[in-house]
Design a protein around this motif. Structure first.
Motif, PDB file in Angstrom:
ATOM      1  N   GLU A 205     -12.089  -4.198   0.472  1.00 49.28           N
ATOM      2  CA  GLU A 205     -11.262  -4.293  -0.735  1.00 49.28           C
ATOM      3  C   GLU A 205      -9.930  -3.612  -0.471  1.00 49.28           C
ATOM      4  OE1 GLU A 205     -10.996  -2.624  -5.322  1.00 49.28           O
ATOM      5  OE2 GLU A 205     -12.764  -2.187  -4.092  1.00 49.28           O
ATOM      6  N   ILE A 206      -8.844  -4.357  -0.631  1.00 46.01           N
ATOM      7  CA  ILE A 206      -7.524  -3.753  -0.455  1.00 46.01           C
ATOM      8  C   ILE A 206      -7.199  -2.969  -1.714  1.00 46.01           C
ATOM      9  CG2 ILE A 206      -5.058  -4.203  -0.184  1.00 46.01           C
ATOM     10  CD1 ILE A 206      -5.775  -6.630   1.499  1.00 46.01           C
ATOM     11  N   VAL A 207      -7.160  -1.654  -1.562  1.00 47.21           N
ATOM     12  CA  VAL A 207      -6.883  -0.767  -2.689  1.00 47.21           C
ATOM     13  C   VAL A 207      -5.396  -0.790  -3.013  1.00 47.21           C
ATOM     14  CG1 VAL A 207      -7.003   1.602  -3.525  1.00 47.21           C
ATOM     15  CG2 VAL A 207      -8.843   0.689  -2.088  1.00 47.21           C
ATOM     16  N   SER A 208      -4.566  -0.780  -1.971  1.00 49.33           N
ATOM     17  CA  SER A 208      -3.110  -0.827  -2.159  1.00 49.33           C
ATOM     18  C   SER A 208      -2.475  -1.304  -0.861  1.00 49.33           C
ATOM     19  CB  SER A 208      -2.556   0.541  -2.546  1.00 49.33           C
ATOM     20  OG  SER A 208      -2.729   1.478  -1.492  1.00 49.33           O
ATOM     21  N   ALA A 209      -1.263  -1.836  -0.975  1.00 55.15           N
ATOM     22  CA  ALA A 209      -0.543  -2.308   0.206  1.00 55.15           C
ATOM     23  C   ALA A 209       0.947  -2.239  -0.072  1.00 55.15           C
ATOM     24  CB  ALA A 209      -0.954  -3.736   0.553  1.00 55.15           C
ATOM     25  N   ASP A 210       1.679  -1.648   0.867  1.00 54.67           N
ATOM     26  CA  ASP A 210       3.138  -1.640   0.766  1.00 54.67           C
ATOM     27  C   ASP A 210       3.703  -1.918   2.146  1.00 54.67           C
ATOM     28  OD1 ASP A 210       3.087   0.774   2.225  1.00 54.67           O
ATOM     29  OD2 ASP A 210       3.032   1.977   0.398  1.00 54.67           O
ATOM     30  N   ALA A 211       4.980  -1.691   2.315  1.00 54.30           N
ATOM     31  CA  ALA A 211       5.629  -2.043   3.576  1.00 54.30           C
ATOM     32  C   ALA A 211       5.147  -1.195   4.745  1.00 54.30           C
ATOM     33  CB  ALA A 211       7.137  -1.899   3.433  1.00 54.30           C
ATOM     34  N   LYS A 212       4.526  -0.039   4.475  1.00 52.31           N
ATOM     35  CA  LYS A 212       4.121   0.854   5.556  1.00 52.31           C
ATOM     36  C   LYS A 212       2.610   0.976   5.724  1.00 52.31           C
ATOM     37  CE  LYS A 212       8.291   3.742   5.426  1.00 52.31           C
ATOM     38  NZ  LYS A 212       8.813   5.125   5.281  1.00 52.31           N
ATOM     39  N   VAL A 213       1.868   1.025   4.610  1.00 53.20           N
ATOM     40  CA  VAL A 213       0.445   1.325   4.680  1.00 53.20           C
ATOM     41  C   VAL A 213      -0.381   0.326   3.876  1.00 53.20           C
ATOM     42  CG1 VAL A 213      -1.317   3.091   4.258  1.00 53.20           C
ATOM     43  CG2 VAL A 213       1.011   3.784   4.858  1.00 53.20           C
ATOM     44  N   VAL A 214      -1.511  -0.056   4.458  1.00 50.50           N
ATOM     45  CA  VAL A 214      -2.500  -0.859   3.745  1.00 50.50           C
ATOM     46  C   VAL A 214      -3.766  -0.015   3.644  1.00 50.50           C
ATOM     47  CG1 VAL A 214      -3.942  -2.923   3.778  1.00 50.50           C
ATOM     48  CG2 VAL A 214      -1.575  -3.043   4.583  1.00 50.50           C
ATOM     49  N   ARG A 215      -4.248   0.188   2.421  1.00 50.58           N
ATOM     50  CA  ARG A 215      -5.474   0.972   2.222  1.00 50.58           C
ATOM     51  C   ARG A 215      -6.622   0.012   1.947  1.00 50.58           C
ATOM     52  NH1 ARG A 215      -1.377   4.337   0.682  1.00 50.58           N
ATOM     53  NH2 ARG A 215      -1.576   6.468   1.507  1.00 50.58           N
TER      54      ARG A 215
END
Length: 230
Positions: free
Chosen positions: A42-52
């Protein structure tokens, strides 16, 4: 704390077998590793630097630059930096200067086949029909450019060989003149590929023949080119 992908990879892989049932339930989210392997969770969060990415009870913070692709609910999660890059380069795919078109193609192809969703997103947003067509038609395979270059070179050689054969039969081209005519034809094609105006390229071609062929031979070739619309 962010964990580089190569640090957490072993522990993530160790979880996969035990969590296979849970992964199937959450198969809509996944990331693709540089090796091509897919990690589901499950992708908790994603931005230009980090994918959780949550796998089971643990959340792994992965460096986005280390991932080949990120998919949320089955759809590609677009990296803002990659999207901006494609958006900036795209107009040059339809530029009048062939050198800029070649450079833009090489730049986008360097992103790899995983860049397809970015090209489609920019194509969908653009109002320029030429750019849209170029984006959707672009072959992202690393060897695609070499394949096309080889095909173009083969076609050019066949055309030039045909011109030499025609000139030998129709304007009495001599053996010692062949190299000069071949060189002039090669320069003509190079000029056209670099974006030179066709009229100027043709005139440049005939000017280059002045020290190679006789005036009668040049006029014979010129008439033949004009009759075929070249």
């Amino acid at each position: 704390m962010r964990i580089p992908i190569f640090v957490c990879l072993l522990s993530v892989m160790a979880l996969l077998g035990a969590l296979s049932a849970g992964a199937e339930e959450e198969a809509g989210d996944y990331v693709v590793l540089p090796s091509g392997e897919r990690l589901e969770g499950e992708i908790v969060s994603a931005d230009a630097k980090v994918v959780r990415l949550r796998i089971g009870t643990r959340v792994y913070a992965l460096d986005r630059v280390s991932l080949k692709a990120v998919h949320r609910a089955g759809a590609a999660e677009l990296d803002p930096d990659h999207l901006a890059f494609v958006r900036d380069v795209a107009p040059r795919l339809a530029h009048a200067d062939a050198r800029l078109r070649t450079a833009a193609t090489a730049a986008l192809r360097a992103l790899g086949e995983e860049a397809r969703p970015y090209l489609e997103a920019v194509a969908e947003a653009t109002d320029d029909a030429r750019v849209k067509e170029a984006l959707l038609a672009l072959d992202l395979r690393a060897d695609a450019g070499a394949d096309r270059a080889a095909a173009r070179a083969a076609w050019t050689k066949r055309f030039i060989d045909g011109q030499i054969e025609w000139a030998t039969a129709n304007v009495a081209l001599k053996a010692e003149q062949e190299a000069g005519l071949r060189k002039a034809l090669e320069a003509f094609f190079q000029s056209m590929r670099s974006g030179t105006d066709r009229t100027k390229a043709v005139e440049g071609f005939f000017t280059s023949l002045e020290n190679v062929l006789t005036k009668t031979q040049i006029e014979g070739i010129r008439k033949a080119w004009q009759s075929f619309g070249n």
